[in-house]
Design an enzyme around this catalytic site. Sequence first.
Site, PDB file in Angstrom:
ATOM      1  N   ASP A  54       4.959   8.788  -4.990  1.00  0.00           N
ATOM      2  CA  ASP A  54       6.364   8.570  -5.316  1.00  0.00           C
ATOM      3  C   ASP A  54       7.005   9.361  -6.427  1.00  0.00           C
ATOM      4  OD1 ASP A  54       5.407   6.404  -3.753  1.00  0.00           O
ATOM      5  OD2 ASP A  54       6.352   4.919  -5.255  1.00  0.00           O
ATOM      6  N   GLU A 236       9.908  -1.481  -0.638  1.00  0.00           N
ATOM      7  CA  GLU A 236       9.464  -0.747  -1.925  1.00  0.00           C
ATOM      8  C   GLU A 236      10.474   0.200  -2.285  1.00  0.00           C
ATOM      9  OE1 GLU A 236       4.842  -0.369  -1.322  1.00  0.00           O
ATOM     10  OE2 GLU A 236       5.791   0.933  -0.484  1.00  0.00           O
TER      11      GLU A 236
END
Length: 512
Positions: A54, A236
């Site tokens: 990420d 998330e």
Amino acid sequence: MRPIIYCLPLLFYLLACASDTTTEMRKESKRGSYETEAHRPLFHFSPDSMWMNDPNGMVYCEGEYHLFYQYHPDSTVWGPMHWGHAVSEDLVHWERLPIALYPDSLGYIFSGSAIIDHRNTSGFGENDQAPMIAIFTHHSAEGEKAGTNDFQSQSIAYSNDKGRTWTKYEGNPVLENQGIRDFRDPKVIWHEASKKWIMVLAAFDRIKIYSSADLKAWKLESDFGEGYGAQGRPWECPDLFPLEVAGSGVEKWVMIVSIGRGASNGGSGTQYFIGDFDGTTFTTNDPVEKTLWVDWGKDNYAGVTWSDIPAADSRRIFMAWMSNWQYAQNVPTKKWRSAMTIPRSLELRSTENGMRLFSKPVQELEQLRKESTNIELSEKPIALPALAEIQLVFDNAVQEDILFRLSNDVGESLIFGYDARVESFFVNRNYAGKTDFAEGFSGKHYAERTIIKDEVSLHFFIDRSSIEIFADEGATCMTELFFPNEDFSQMEIATYADLKEGVLYELSSIWE
Ligand code: FRU
């Protein structure tokens, strides 16, 4: 009678996938620069080596766009997470910097955000300079192994030298876990109307909203999302930000939520909600079951937006990890794994089907354009550079398929375009090279068209092993990876629609 402009062999659907080990070996032996590394993207950010996932802590500060990212410096697969770091002055060319945050006694450094604390609410500022503050999840691997439920908590760190060096707050964690196994990825914004910090945090199947005056003490305000949208879990990497509905003067709030499993084409993906936020609660008028996707392709995950973009710019700039947890750790790259998407500017627009998020490649990318070629429909394949940007507008297209085939000299093809029968865009990577390294990678993937109209516009970027498609001015997006044994070198287009405009740009590498 409709004119048959030309008809490329419908072989588009009948392509063999030949694996060419000699090509791979040739590339191996020449490795040394990115050009000779198989599949290495040249205008997307990737780590020089090892594993990345990420994007984290994206914040603008004094002329620099910071990009932190989930990084495992010791392996090309996921492991103890650090925050890698890079900066850019133009969102396009990146300078890699030393690792910013290392795991510590509280655990790995999972995803999170960064802000500039202009009012020095935290008290971490020095010499009248606003500190940069990172808010992230501490993940205790030992706690997880021991079977506890509270192994993820939120912590902060600060920097007084533009993100170059960091000090973790001695009072960490600042938000303890009350027993939710998936409790992570804090994204913090300054809420001007209520003059407080707001944190959105993923908590398994919902988003928790907290507030704080000083980034250290956090109070739970509300929950959003139970039963809403796509329910693949865990939820998330949330984000929450205001956007003006284009041309209306009306402000709405957008909540972005990534889901680990159960995206429209399988595996991980990113949805969004449009609603209102009053400093306490996020509400949406969309039906509970409605799912809106930021990007329908398989390889756009965990994306969030930059903080602290100057008001004079006022763009909401988004970037995501260009992979999917289904196979991210198995993709056939050697020295490094994963790249980010290109940065995109987000817009809210009213459409006949309701309000929608549109994504546009940031205009800074235009500096990469080199040669341009006009595209015409012809039977002759078009020479395709390994790095390319292509913009096309088709008329009389609503009932016509538009097929693109990218191919190389070893018989591999990527097929994508518009499938009129199902009013969807698609990418078929079944014949695009290596596919059998993981289950769930190969396939033909669809993206529903947002607005059905006669004109179809397609804007796409090809960077050796990825395609990012912005259809209908960014109303529908698809990001997909592929791993050909040789870069694709030609493009064919088959359609009965009329090509109104078509241009291809060769792009330059950002690492030159
Ligand atoms: C999303 C994610 C986050 C987490 C990080 C760990 O891809 O699972 O929820 O913080 O990756 O690397």
